[in-house]
Design a protein around this motif. Structure first.
Motif, short mmCIF file in Angstrom:
data_model
loop_
_atom_site.label_atom_id
_atom_site.label_comp_id
_atom_site.label_asym_id
_atom_site.label_seq_id
_atom_site.Cartn_x
_atom_site.Cartn_y
_atom_site.Cartn_z
N LYS A 85 -11.59 7.53 -1.38
CA LYS A 85 -12.26 6.56 -2.46
C LYS A 85 -11.78 6.71 -3.78
O LYS A 85 -11.54 5.50 -4.46
N SER A 86 -11.38 7.68 -4.22
CA SER A 86 -10.81 7.83 -5.57
C SER A 86 -9.53 7.13 -5.75
O SER A 86 -9.10 6.84 -6.97
N MET A 87 -8.71 6.96 -4.71
CA MET A 87 -7.65 6.46 -4.97
C MET A 87 -7.58 4.82 -4.91
O MET A 87 -6.47 3.95 -5.19
N LEU A 88 -8.75 4.33 -4.34
CA LEU A 88 -8.80 2.73 -4.25
C LEU A 88 -8.47 1.76 -5.39
O LEU A 88 -7.49 1.18 -5.34
N ALA A 89 -8.64 2.35 -6.69
CA ALA A 89 -8.40 1.46 -7.82
C ALA A 89 -6.77 1.29 -7.61
O ALA A 89 -6.33 0.11 -8.41
N ASP A 90 -6.05 2.22 -7.57
CA ASP A 90 -4.56 2.42 -7.77
C ASP A 90 -4.18 1.85 -6.47
O ASP A 90 -2.70 1.64 -6.42
N LEU A 91 -4.81 1.37 -5.60
CA LEU A 91 -4.38 0.68 -4.18
C LEU A 91 -4.63 -0.70 -3.94
O LEU A 91 -4.57 -1.27 -2.81
N GLY A 92 -5.19 -1.31 -5.30
CA GLY A 92 -5.51 -2.94 -5.17
C GLY A 92 -6.69 -3.05 -4.30
O GLY A 92 -6.75 -4.15 -3.63
N MET A 93 -7.63 -2.01 -4.43
CA MET A 93 -8.94 -2.47 -3.57
C MET A 93 -10.15 -2.38 -4.66
O MET A 93 -10.04 -1.86 -5.76
N HIS A 94 -11.28 -3.00 -4.24
CA HIS A 94 -12.41 -2.99 -4.89
C HIS A 94 -12.95 -1.62 -4.96
O HIS A 94 -13.26 -1.00 -3.86
N HIS A 95 -13.02 -1.11 -6.27
CA HIS A 95 -13.61 0.25 -6.52
C HIS A 95 -14.88 0.25 -5.93
O HIS A 95 -15.97 -0.55 -6.07
N GLY A 96 -15.16 1.33 -4.90
CA GLY A 96 -16.56 1.59 -4.37
C GLY A 96 -16.70 0.76 -3.23
O GLY A 96 -17.77 0.82 -2.39
N HIS A 97 -15.85 -0.20 -2.84
CA HIS A 97 -16.24 -1.02 -1.57
C HIS A 97 -15.55 -0.33 -0.36
O HIS A 97 -14.43 -0.82 0.08
N LEU A 157 0.97 4.08 -3.05
CA LEU A 157 0.75 5.58 -2.72
C LEU A 157 1.76 6.39 -3.24
O LEU A 157 1.71 7.64 -3.82
N GLU A 158 3.07 5.94 -2.89
CA GLU A 158 4.26 6.49 -3.38
C GLU A 158 4.18 6.66 -4.95
O GLU A 158 4.49 7.81 -5.59
N LYS A 159 3.89 5.62 -5.67
CA LYS A 159 3.83 5.43 -7.24
C LYS A 159 2.91 6.54 -7.73
O LYS A 159 2.79 7.24 -8.58
N SER A 160 1.75 6.91 -6.81
CA SER A 160 0.82 7.85 -7.32
C SER A 160 1.00 9.29 -6.94
O SER A 160 0.27 10.22 -7.18
N GLY A 161 2.33 9.50 -6.34
CA GLY A 161 2.63 10.79 -6.19
C GLY A 161 2.51 11.30 -4.80
O GLY A 161 2.92 12.45 -4.55
N LEU A 191 0.88 -1.25 0.13
CA LEU A 191 -0.19 -0.17 -0.04
C LEU A 191 0.91 1.16 0.00
O LEU A 191 0.64 2.18 -0.60
N SER A 192 1.87 1.31 0.88
CA SER A 192 2.70 2.41 0.83
C SER A 192 3.39 2.55 -0.59
O SER A 192 3.52 4.04 -1.02
N ASP A 193 4.08 1.54 -1.07
CA ASP A 193 4.56 1.75 -2.44
C ASP A 193 3.53 2.03 -3.48
O ASP A 193 3.95 3.25 -4.32
#
Length: 539
Positions: free
Chosen positions: A422-434, A165-169, A161-163
Motif C-alpha cells: 500500500k505504501s508503494m502505490l503512489a510511486d507505482l501510478g496507483m490511486h493512493h489508498g485504493h 519498482l526498480e526505480k524505487s530500489g 510497473l516493473s520499471d
C-alpha cells in the motif's frame, strides 16, 4: 480383485508427476482418480461459469469443530488442483529447507537439503516447460541449469510497473510460469496468451497442468492404467499391520478392491489425512501410519491476500501474471527483522469475478461500474508463510468427511506485507489508498474454505515421534506406503508449492524405481527431458 506393482491415488502435481516418472519402467501401475476428465467446453473460459456459478467446484461438504459445514474450493479431475491453478512454478528458497525464525514462531527444517532436491527442481522445470529468467530475483536459490524457456514478456502496463519498482530500489523479476507459449512464433504457439488462465481450466490445453504434461503421456505406456470416478475410501493392511495390501475404492457407485505391492497416496493435504485416518486398524488404532499422532496435524495453506489496486490509467493487460517481488521474503527492513513474504501478480480482473467474490456488495452494482473497476485494476497476490501448528488439524467428522480446526498464525508479517504494498502505490501510478481485498479464488470469505496451497498434514522427518514419513516420503510404520502430495511439507515457505510437489514426485519416483529395479535416476531423467522437448516442439 486386480493386482499391480504400484497403485497411485490422485493424479495432481505429486501423483501425476510420479506416474509420469514410473511409466517407462514397464511395471504395472494403477492411477486412481476420484474425479473424471475436465470437459473441454466454452464454459472453461467464462468467468460467470467459473467464478460465480462455481461450475468446476466439487459438491463436497466439510466441517468446522463446532459442527457447522462449508463447501471447500476443491475440484476433482484428472490433473487434480493443477487444472485450475495459476501455473506459477516457483522453487522454495534455499533457506526454506532450514530452520527459520519468524515473528510468529519457528519454521522447521526439512529432512532433506535444497541441494538434494535441486536436480529434481531442474527436471520438473524442464518437464513442465517453465518460462523464467535466472538472476533477476535476489532470493533465487542456486540452479544447475537455465530455465528451459524464456521468461514471459511483460505487457506495457506491467513493464511500467516493473520499471517503477526498480526505480524505487526493489528487484522485480519475471515470474516463473508454466504455459506452452512461444512468443517468437505465435501462429504455432499452443498458448494464445489470453486473460482466462489464472483460476480457469485451459480450453486449448496450453497450461502446464499435470493432466496434459504428466498423465496423458504416461497413459501412452501400456503398463499404466487410469481409473476415473474412483474414490479411495480405505487402505487395508496385512495382519501384522506392517504393509498395505490393498486399496478399497468406490468406483461409479460400486465397491472394488485393488492389490498393490507399493501404494502411493496423493489426494491433497486434507483428503490424504482423511484417507489415513479412515483406514484405522487394530494395529493402527489412531489411523494408518499414525503412531506419532501427527496425521492430520500442522495443516497449512499460506497467509494469502489477493488485492486489487486501481491504476490512475487504464490497465489493458491481458496476461498479467508475469511479475514478482521477493525483496521482503526474508525481512521487513530495519524496523522488522522477520520475513514478510512474496508479492506477485495474479490474473487480470474481470467484472463477473466480482459477482462471485462479493455477491452481497455487488448485487445492486450496475454492470458498467464493475467493468470500469476491472479496466483500471492491477491485481496482486501476497503470500506470507503459514507456520505449522499442531492443533491446526484435519480430523474425521461424524459422517466420515473432513473436519478442519484452524487458527491463523504469523498475522503481523501478513499485515505488514499488505501495508508495504500500500505504501508503494503512489510511486507505482496507483490511486493512493485504493487497495481492496480481492479474493480471486475464494467465493467464501472464510479463508480455510479456499483450500489454496494446502499442505502439511502428513509431514516427513527424521524423528518418528514428530513425523509420519521418512525422508523418502515412506511411512515410518509401513514398508510400502508413500505420500507425495504437499501434505509431506514440514513447512510451506511463502511461494506457490506446486513445483516442489512436482520435483518431489520425480525424486520419490527415482527412489521407487531403484526399489523395484525398474530403472535408474539417470535414464528416467533423460526420458523426462526428451519428453518435455518433444512436447514443446509440437505445434
Amino acid at each position: 480383485m486386480s493386482s499391480y506393482d504400484v497403485i497411485v491415488i490422485g493424479s495432481g502435481a505429486g501423483g501425476g508427476t510420479l506416474v509420469h516418472r514410473l511409466a517407462p519402467s514397464g511395471k504395472r501401475i494403477l492411477l486412481l482418480e476420484r474425479g473424471g476428465w475436465l470437459r473441454r467446453e466454452p464454459q472453461n473460459w467464462l468467468a460467470q461459469d467459473v467464478f460465480v456459478e462455481s461450475r468446476y467446484v466439487s459438491p463436497d461438504t466439510w466441517y468446522y469443530p463446532d459442527g457447522s459445514s462449508f463447501h471447500p474450493e476443491v475440484h476433482y479431475y484428472v490433473g487434480g488442483a493443477t487444472k485450475r491453478y495459476g501455473a506459477a512454478l516457483y522453487r522454495l528458497r534455499k533457506e526454506d529447507f532450514g530452520e527459520l525464525q519468524h515473528h510468529g514462531g519457528i519454521s522447521p527444517a526439512w529432512p532433506i537439503s535444497y541441494q538434494e532436491i535441486e536436480p529434481y527442481y531442474t527436471q520438473a522445470e524442464q518437464l513442465y516447460q517453465v518460462h523464467g529468467a535466472r538472476g533477476e530475483d535476489p532470493t533465487e536459490p542456486p540452479a544447475s541449469a537455465a530455465y528451459p524457456f524464456p521468461a514471459v514478456s511483460h505487457e506495457p502496463r506491467i513493464q511500467q510497473l516493473s520499471d517503477d519498482l526498480e526505480k524505487s530500489g526493489l528487484h522485480p523479476f519475471h515470474a516463473p510460469c508454466g504455459i506452452m507459449l512461444d512468443e517468437s512464433n505465435m501462429p504455432y504457439s499452443k498458448c494464445v496468451r489470453c486473460d482466462n488462465c489464472d483460476g480457469f481450466p485451459c480450453l486449448v490445453h496450453a497450461k502446464s497442468d499435470a493432466e496434459v504434461i504428466a498423465v496423458r503421456p504416461a497413459l501412452e505406456h501400456a503398463n499404466v492404467t487410469l481409473l476415473t470416478g474412483a474414490e479411495a475410501v480405505r487402505l487395508e493392511t496385512n495382519e501384522a499391520g506392517t504393509a498395505v495390501t490393498s486399496v478399497v475404492v468406490n468406483h461409479d457407485g460400486e465397491q472394488e478392491t485393488f492389490e498393490g505391492e507399493l501404494v502411493v497416496v496423493s489426494c491433497g493435504a486434507a483428503n490424504s489425512a482423511r484417507l489415513l485416518l479412515a483406514s484405522a486398524t487394530d494395529k493402527h488404532p489412531r489411523g494408518l501410519a499414525n503412531g506419532s499422532d501427527q496425521v492430520g496435524r500442522n495443516f497449512m495453506f499460506h497467509n494469502s491476500q489477493a488485492v486489487l489496486a486501481l491504476s490512475k490509467e487504464e490497465n489493458p493487460t491481458i496476461f498479467q501474471k508475469t511479475l514478482g517481488v521477493n525483496d521482503f521474503y526474508f525481512t521487513g527492513g530495519e524496523d522488522f527483522e522477520f520475513p514478510l513474504g512474496n508479492i506477485q501478480m495474479v490474473g487480470k480482473s474481470q467484472a463477473a469475478m466480482f459477482r462471485g467474490e462479493k455477491p452481497g456488495e455487488t448485487r445492486f452494482a450496475p454492470e458498467w461500474t464493475l467493468r470500469d473497476v476491472a479496466r483500471h485494476a492491477v491485481d496482486f497476490w501476497l503470500s506470507t508463510e503459514d507456520l505449522p501448528v499442531a492443533d491446526n488439524r484435519v480430523t474425521l467428522a461424524k459422517d466420515g468427511n473432513v473436519q478442519i480446526s484452524y487458527t491463523t498464525s504469523n498475522e503481523e508479517p501478513k499485515n505488514r506485507l499488505y501495508r508495504q504494498l500500500k505504501s508503494m502505490l503512489a510511486d507505482l501510478g496507483m490511486h493512493h489508498g485504493h487497495l481492496f481485498p480481492h479474493h480471486a479464488y475464494l467465493k467464501n470469505e472464510i479463508p480455510v474454505a479456499g483450500c489454496a496451497h494446502q499442505a502439511g498434514t502428513v509431514r516427513f522427518g527424521n524423528d518418528q515421534s514428530s513425523s509420519v514419513l521418512d525422508s523418502t516420503c515412506k511411512a515410518h510404520e509401513l514398508d510400502n506406503l508413500y505420500v507425495v502430495d504437499t501434505s509431506f511439507f514440514p513447512s510451506i515457505g511463502a511461494v506457490n508449492p506446486a513445483l516442489t510437489a512436482m520435483a518431489n514426485g520425480l525424486r520419490v519416483g527415482d527412489h521407487l524405481l531403484e526399489r523395484m529395479g525398474g530403472g535408474t535416476a539417470a535414464t528416467t531423467a533423460a526420458s523426462a527431458t526428451a519428453a518435455a522437448t518433444a512436447t514443446a516442439s509440437q505445434p
